[in-house]
Enzyme design. Structure first.
Site, PDB file in Angstrom:
ATOM      1  N   GLU A  23       0.826  -1.217   0.000  1.00 20.27           N
ATOM      2  CA  GLU A  23       0.000   0.000   0.000  1.00 20.27           C
ATOM      3  C   GLU A  23       0.854   1.259   0.000  1.00 20.27           C
ATOM      4  OE1 GLU A  23      -2.983  -0.501   3.096  1.00 20.27           O
ATOM      5  OE2 GLU A  23      -4.245  -1.576   1.686  1.00 20.27           O
ATOM      6  N   GLU A  39      -5.414  -8.407  -1.289  1.00 29.03           N
ATOM      7  CA  GLU A  39      -6.177  -8.193  -0.046  1.00 29.03           C
ATOM      8  C   GLU A  39      -7.612  -7.866  -0.413  1.00 29.03           C
ATOM      9  OE1 GLU A  39      -4.766  -5.389   2.891  1.00 29.03           O
ATOM     10  OE2 GLU A  39      -2.673  -5.866   2.450  1.00 29.03           O
TER      11      GLU A  39
HETATM   12  C1  BGP Z   1      -4.678  -2.711   4.542  1.00 27.24           C
HETATM   13  C2  BGP Z   1      -3.372  -3.245   5.045  1.00 27.24           C
HETATM   14  C3  BGP Z   1      -3.443  -4.434   5.896  1.00 27.24           C
HETATM   15  C4  BGP Z   1      -4.741  -4.643   6.619  1.00 27.24           C
HETATM   16  C5  BGP Z   1      -5.971  -4.197   5.895  1.00 27.24           C
HETATM   17  C6  BGP Z   1      -7.236  -4.112   6.704  1.00 27.24           C
HETATM   18  O1  BGP Z   1      -4.668  -1.317   4.640  1.00 27.24           O
HETATM   19  O2  BGP Z   1      -2.468  -3.538   4.006  1.00 27.24           O
HETATM   20  O3  BGP Z   1      -2.277  -4.469   6.657  1.00 27.24           O
HETATM   21  O4  BGP Z   1      -4.697  -4.575   7.939  1.00 27.24           O
HETATM   22  O5  BGP Z   1      -5.821  -3.020   5.213  1.00 27.24           O
HETATM   23  O6  BGP Z   1      -7.229  -2.940   7.462  1.00 27.24           O
HETATM   24  P1  BGP Z   1      -7.540  -2.954   8.999  1.00 27.24           P
HETATM   25  O7  BGP Z   1      -6.579  -3.897   9.588  1.00 27.24           O
HETATM   26  O8  BGP Z   1      -7.369  -1.563   9.462  1.00 27.24           O
HETATM   27  O9  BGP Z   1      -8.948  -3.441   9.098  1.00 27.24           O
END
Ligand code: BGP
Length: 487
Positions: free
Chosen positions: A197, A384
Site C-alpha cells: 500500500e 487483499e
Molecule cells: C490494509 C493493510 C493491511 C490490513 C488491511 C485491513 O490497509 O495492508 O495491513 O490490515 O488493510 O485494514 P484494517 O486492519 O485496518 O482493518
C-alpha cells in the site's frame, strides 16, 4: 458460475507485524510497528517514544513524533505486534490449515529486522532460516509463496538515526536486505511485491520520518520509489523468472452526483492512487503530480540517474487491496467521514457499510479491475480483500460467519465477471487476514477477517488456540471447484 482460469492463485494474505509476533526473538530487533499500541474504533493507536531529554511521550500516527525522539517501549503498555497472533510459534499448524483449505498461494511479509538487525547491513542467519523453513513448509503442500518485502515495516534504528526514508542511506540498507532474501529464496519463490500500500505510507509509523509535512513525505516517497525500482532490477539479475509487483490500496472513489465539482474532486482523489501506478508501472512521474508539486512548492531532490532508474525498474504486475469505495462530495462537511484504510472518506449513501463503516461494494471491484487494466495492461493480483467483522463464538465453539461468506462470494462473482466479461488478466486472489490477526488501522483483535479464529482479545488475553469458522469449509469448496461453486 464459470471456472476461473487454470492456475489461478487462490490463497490468503497476512503481514508480519500483524501476525508473526516474536518481536525480539531469534535475533529480531525493534521495528517502529513494535511501539504502536493497541486501540479500537473509539481509541486511536498511539506511537510511543522517548525524547532527547529522556521524556516518554505518545502521539497518534496522524501527529508527529518530535525530531530527535526515538522509538520506546513503555513497560506495562500493550503492543499487539509483540506477540500478534503468534505465527512465530504456530507456523506449522497454521500452514497445515491453509493447506487443508486448498490454498494455492499464501501472501506474507518478511520482517526486515528479523533478517537484518536494526535494518543495517548484517545478516541474522536465524531469521533467514526461519522464513526458509516457512517457505519449505508451504512448498511441501504445493502452496506458492507470495512475499511482500515491506509491509508497514520500518526498523526503529533507521527511523531514529537516519529519519527513515527521508535519507538515501535507507535505500542502500533496504537493497542489502532485498539482496539477502532474493538470494536465499531465489529457487523457491517466484512472486514478490516491494512496498505494501505504497499510496498510504506516511509519517513515523510507516516511513520512519519525524514529520508529516508534504515536502518531507514526498521526498521520502521518492526514495521509496527508487528503492523499489532498484529492488526490481536486482531481483531480475538474481533470477530473471521472478515476478515482482507493486502494491496499492485501491480505494476507488465516485462523485456523489453529477455536479462537475464533485466529478472533478473524484478525479483528483483517484489520481492519488494512479500516481503510484504511473510511477511504478509506467516508470515516470505523471504530469498532474509534477504540476501539483510546482503549485505546492514541493521540490524533490533527485540524484543523476534516478529518472532512468524509475523507467528501468518498472514492475511485472499490480497487486492491490480492495475493501471498499468512497465518494467525493465537496459540499459535505468533513465531520461525516469515516476512516477507511487509514484515509478519511465520505460514504456512498447507496451502499451498506461494515461494522467499521466501510462501504461494501462488490461491483466496485469489477470497476477497479477494469479501470486498472484498461489503463496499464499488466496482470493484476488482488492481494487483499475481506470483511472486518465482530465474530461470535457460540457455546459449542462454532462461528457462523455468513456475513463474511456473503461479502467474499459477491466479490468473487465480480472478479469472475471482470475476467470473463471484461477480459482482464488476474493472477490470483488472497483474501486478507485469512487467519485472524491484529487490525492495522485500529490495532485491535476484535476486527476479524479470518477463515480461522484465534482465541485472543483486544487486551492480549486468550490461549491462541485456532478454530475453523463456517467460512473455512465454504472457501475450501470455492478453491476445490476453481471458483465454480460459491454456494
Ligand atoms: C490494509 C493493510 C493491511 C490490513 C488491511 C485491513 O490497509 O495492508 O495491513 O490490515 O488493510 O485494514 P484494517 O486492519 O485496518 O482493518
Amino acid at each position: 458460475m464459470k471456472k476461473f482460469p487454470d492456475g489461478f492463485l487462490w490463497g490468503g494474505a497476512t503481514a508480519a507485524n500483524q501476525y508473526e509476533g516474536g518481536y525480539l526473538s531469534g535475533g529480531k530487533t525493534l521495528a517502529v510497528a513494535d511501539v504502536f499500541t493497541g486501540g479500537d474504533q473509539n481509541n486511536p493507536r498511539m506511537v510511543s517514544f522517548k525524547t532527547k531529554d529522556g521524556e516518554v511521550g505518545r502521539v497518534t500516527s496522524k501527529e508527529s513524533v518530535p525530531e530527535g525522539a526515538t522509538a520506546h517501549v513503555i513497560p506495562d503498555q500493550y503492543y499487539p505486534s509483540h506477540v500478534a497472533t503468534d505465527f512465530y510459534h504456530h507456523w506449522k499448524e497454521d500452514i497445515a490449515l491453509f493447506a487443508e483449505m486448498g490454498f494455492k498461494s499464501y501472501r506474507f511479509s518478511i520482517n526486515w529486522t528479523r533478517i537484518c538487525p536494526d535494518g543495517l547491513q548484517e545478516v541474522n542467519e536465524e531469521g533467514v532460516q526461519f522464513y526458509g523453513d516457512v517457505i519449505d513448509e508451504l512448498l511441501k503442500y504445493g502452496i506458492e509463496p507470495v512475499i511482500t518485502l515491506n509491509h508497514f515495516d520500518m526498523p526503529a534504528h533507521l527511523a531514529d538515526v537516519y529519519d527513515g526514508w527521508s535519507s538515501r542511506e535507507t535505500i542502500d540498507n533496504f537493497l542489502f536486505y532485498c539482496d539477502v532474501v532474493f538470494n536465499a529464496y531465489k529457487d523457491k519463490v517466484k512472486y514478490w511485491m516491494t512496498f505494501n500500500e505504497i499510496n498510504i505510507l506516511s509519517g513515523y509509523t510507516k516511513l520512519g520520518i519525524h514529520s508529516n509535512d508534504p515536502q518531507t513525505t514526498y521526498q521520502a516517497k521518492h526514495h521509496v520509489f527508487v528503492a523499489s525500482a532498484k529492488a526490481v532490477e536486482l531481483g531480475r539479475q538474481i533470477n530473471p523468472d521472478f515476478e515482482i509487483g507493486m502494491m496499492v490500496c485501491y480505494l476507488l472513489n465516485y462523485p456523489i452526483d453529477s455536479k462537475p465539482e464533485n466529478v472533478f474532486a473524484s478525479l483528483q482523489f483517484n489520481r492519488d492512487l494512479e500516481f503510484y501506478m504511473d510511477v511504478q508501472v509506467n516508470g515516470e512521474y505523471p504530469h498532474y503530480k509534477l504540476k501539483e508539486f510546482e503549485r505546492e512548492g514541493i521540490e524533490i531532490k533527485m540524484e543523476d540517474g534516478d529518472l532512468e532508474l524509475l523507467k528501468r525498474g518498472t514492475v511485472d504486475y499490480i497487486g492491490f487491496s480492495y475493501y471498499m469505495t468512497s465518494v467525493s462530495d465537496v459540499y459535505a462537511s468533513e465531520e461525516g467521514r469515516v476512516i477507511g484504510n487509514q484515509m478519511a472518506v465520505h460514504t456512498n449513501p447507496y451502499l451498506e457499510v461494515s461494522d467499521w463503516g466501510w462501504a461494501v461494494d462488490p461491483l466496485g471491484l469489477r470497476v477497479a479491475l477494469s479501470k486498472i487494466y484498461d489503463r496499464y495492461r499488466v496482470p493484476m493480483f488482488i492481494v487483499e480483500n475481506g470483511l472486518g467483522a465482530y465474530d461470535t463464538v457460540e457455546e459449542d465453539g462454532s462461528i457462523n460467519d455468513d456475513y463474511r461468506i456473503n461479502y467474499l462470494r459477491d466479490h468473487i462473482k465480480a472478479m469472475n465477471d471482470a475476467i470473463h466479461l471484461d477480459g482482464v488478466e488476474l493472477l490470483g486472489y488472497t483474501p486478507w487476514g485469512c487467519i485472524d490477526l491484529v487490525s492495522a488501522g485500529t490495532g485491535e483483535m476484535e476486527k476479524r477477517y479470518g477463515f480461522i479464529h484465534i482465541d485472543l482479545d483486544n487486551d492480549g488475553n486468550g490461549d491462541m488456540s485456532r478454530s475453523k469458522k463456517k467460512s473455512f469449509d465454504w472457501y475450501k469448496q470455492v478453491i476445490e471447484s476453481n471458483g465454480e461453486n460459491l454456494d
